[in-house]
Write a protein that holds these residues in place. Structure first.
Motif, PDB file in Angstrom:
ATOM      1  N   VAL A   1     -12.944  -1.729  -3.701  1.00 28.94           N
ATOM      2  CA  VAL A   1     -12.694  -0.522  -2.878  1.00 28.94           C
ATOM      3  C   VAL A   1     -12.166   0.462  -3.811  1.00 28.94           C
ATOM      4  O   VAL A   1     -11.130   0.460  -4.402  1.00 28.94           O
ATOM      5  CB  VAL A   1     -11.886  -1.011  -1.621  1.00 28.94           C
ATOM      6  CG1 VAL A   1     -11.604   0.297  -0.456  1.00 28.94           C
ATOM      7  CG2 VAL A   1     -12.855  -1.917  -0.747  1.00 28.94           C
ATOM      8  N   THR A   2     -12.500   1.794  -3.590  1.00 27.53           N
ATOM      9  CA  THR A   2     -11.964   2.935  -4.308  1.00 27.53           C
ATOM     10  C   THR A   2     -11.320   4.050  -3.192  1.00 27.53           C
ATOM     11  O   THR A   2     -12.083   4.142  -2.563  1.00 27.53           O
ATOM     12  CB  THR A   2     -12.850   3.625  -5.132  1.00 27.53           C
ATOM     13  OG1 THR A   2     -13.541   2.440  -6.192  1.00 27.53           O
ATOM     14  CG2 THR A   2     -12.610   4.537  -5.790  1.00 27.53           C
TER      15      THR A   2
ATOM     16  N   THR B   1      -3.085  -2.775  -8.129  1.00 25.23           N
ATOM     17  CA  THR B   1      -4.360  -1.835  -8.196  1.00 25.23           C
ATOM     18  C   THR B   1      -4.393  -1.297  -9.681  1.00 25.23           C
ATOM     19  O   THR B   1      -3.731  -1.750 -10.484  1.00 25.23           O
ATOM     20  CB  THR B   1      -3.907  -0.643  -7.336  1.00 25.23           C
ATOM     21  OG1 THR B   1      -2.756   0.095  -8.014  1.00 25.23           O
ATOM     22  CG2 THR B   1      -3.731  -0.874  -5.945  1.00 25.23           C
TER      23      THR B   1
ATOM     24  N   THR C   1      -9.350   3.885 -11.275  1.00 26.50           N
ATOM     25  CA  THR C   1     -11.096   3.276 -11.066  1.00 26.50           C
ATOM     26  C   THR C   1     -11.677   3.101 -12.378  1.00 26.50           C
ATOM     27  O   THR C   1     -12.125   1.887 -12.551  1.00 26.50           O
ATOM     28  CB  THR C   1     -11.550   4.482 -10.283  1.00 26.50           C
ATOM     29  OG1 THR C   1     -10.731   4.508  -8.988  1.00 26.50           O
ATOM     30  CG2 THR C   1     -12.934   3.857  -9.988  1.00 26.50           C
TER      31      THR C   1
ATOM     32  N   SER D   1      -8.685   1.559  -7.568  1.00 26.16           N
ATOM     33  CA  SER D   1      -9.564   0.394  -7.206  1.00 26.16           C
ATOM     34  C   SER D   1      -8.182  -0.311  -6.520  1.00 26.16           C
ATOM     35  O   SER D   1      -7.363  -0.718  -6.899  1.00 26.16           O
ATOM     36  CB  SER D   1     -10.044  -0.263  -8.514  1.00 26.16           C
ATOM     37  OG  SER D   1     -11.042   0.605  -8.918  1.00 26.16           O
ATOM     38  N   LEU D   2      -8.551  -0.493  -5.117  1.00 27.93           N
ATOM     39  CA  LEU D   2      -7.730  -1.232  -4.349  1.00 27.93           C
ATOM     40  C   LEU D   2      -8.109  -2.708  -4.386  1.00 27.93           C
ATOM     41  O   LEU D   2      -9.271  -2.958  -4.738  1.00 27.93           O
ATOM     42  CB  LEU D   2      -7.683  -0.751  -2.982  1.00 27.93           C
ATOM     43  CG  LEU D   2      -7.398   0.609  -2.751  1.00 27.93           C
ATOM     44  CD1 LEU D   2      -7.638   1.152  -1.164  1.00 27.93           C
ATOM     45  CD2 LEU D   2      -5.803   0.845  -2.992  1.00 27.93           C
ATOM     46  N   PRO D   3      -7.184  -3.460  -4.017  1.00 29.57           N
ATOM     47  CA  PRO D   3      -7.547  -5.257  -3.871  1.00 29.57           C
ATOM     48  C   PRO D   3      -8.795  -5.179  -2.995  1.00 29.57           C
ATOM     49  O   PRO D   3      -8.933  -4.685  -1.784  1.00 29.57           O
ATOM     50  CB  PRO D   3      -6.146  -5.636  -3.281  1.00 29.57           C
ATOM     51  CG  PRO D   3      -5.224  -4.600  -3.430  1.00 29.57           C
ATOM     52  CD  PRO D   3      -5.995  -3.486  -3.655  1.00 29.57           C
ATOM     53  N   SER D   4      -9.572  -6.105  -3.342  1.00 26.56           N
ATOM     54  CA  SER D   4     -10.903  -6.198  -2.611  1.00 26.56           C
ATOM     55  C   SER D   4     -11.337  -7.691  -2.629  1.00 26.56           C
ATOM     56  O   SER D   4     -12.655  -7.671  -2.386  1.00 26.56           O
ATOM     57  CB  SER D   4     -12.103  -5.316  -3.097  1.00 26.56           C
ATOM     58  OG  SER D   4     -12.399  -5.591  -4.388  1.00 26.56           O
ATOM     59  N   SER D   5     -10.585  -8.576  -2.950  1.00 25.59           N
ATOM     60  CA  SER D   5     -10.793 -10.084  -2.629  1.00 25.59           C
ATOM     61  C   SER D   5     -11.457 -10.500  -1.387  1.00 25.59           C
ATOM     62  O   SER D   5     -11.101 -10.146  -0.638  1.00 25.59           O
ATOM     63  CB  SER D   5      -9.722 -10.700  -3.155  1.00 25.59           C
ATOM     64  OG  SER D   5     -10.050 -12.165  -3.035  1.00 25.59           O
TER      65      SER D   5
ATOM     66  N   ILE E   1      -4.935  -6.704   4.592  1.00 26.42           N
ATOM     67  CA  ILE E   1      -5.772  -5.390   4.522  1.00 26.42           C
ATOM     68  C   ILE E   1      -4.956  -4.238   5.246  1.00 26.42           C
ATOM     69  O   ILE E   1      -4.674  -3.294   4.803  1.00 26.42           O
ATOM     70  CB  ILE E   1      -7.211  -5.557   4.897  1.00 26.42           C
ATOM     71  CG1 ILE E   1      -7.953  -6.625   4.120  1.00 26.42           C
ATOM     72  CG2 ILE E   1      -7.769  -4.166   5.089  1.00 26.42           C
ATOM     73  CD1 ILE E   1      -9.493  -6.871   4.698  1.00 26.42           C
TER      74      ILE E   1
ATOM     75  N   CYS F   1      -3.298  -1.027   3.684  1.00 27.42           N
ATOM     76  CA  CYS F   1      -3.471   0.363   4.130  1.00 27.42           C
ATOM     77  C   CYS F   1      -2.154   1.201   4.693  1.00 27.42           C
ATOM     78  O   CYS F   1      -2.115   2.167   4.728  1.00 27.42           O
ATOM     79  CB  CYS F   1      -4.568   0.218   5.393  1.00 27.42           C
ATOM     80  SG  CYS F   1      -6.316  -0.386   4.785  1.00 27.42           S
TER      81      CYS F   1
END
Length: 85
Positions: free
Chosen positions: A1-2, A27, A30, A61-65, A73, A77
């Motif tokens: 997630v960007t 983070t 990107t 780039s955010l955590p996206s596991s 999440i 946010c």
């Protein structure tokens, strides 16, 4: 997630990355624009890539596991929103 940080934001990309890190949220920037990397510079001297450069300068780039749960999440946010206000 960007996430792209708008130039009118109160803090810049690097400041947001630091604040999130201090709150236990990892983070990273990107990406680095490929045309600006030393192996490719000679091929792109005449070309400009403003969109790539903007994303490179403002993207996070955010955590996206897949293991992130909904509460995590929402917490990420909420922290981002609070830092950008």
């Amino acid at each position: 997630v960007t996430l792209l940080i708008n130039k009118s934001s109160l803090i810049n990309r690097d400041e947001l990355i630091t604040k999130l890190q201090k709150n236990g949220i990892e983070t990273r920037p990107t990406f680095f624009s490929m045309h600006m990397m030393p192996p490719y510079e000679e091929y792109t001297i005449q070309n400009k890539f403003p969109i790539s450069e903007k994303i490179s300068k403002t993207g996070i780039s955010l955590p996206s596991s897949a293991s992130l749960n909904e509460d995590q999440i929402i917490d990420i946010c909420d922290k981002i929103i609070s830092f950008l206000q």
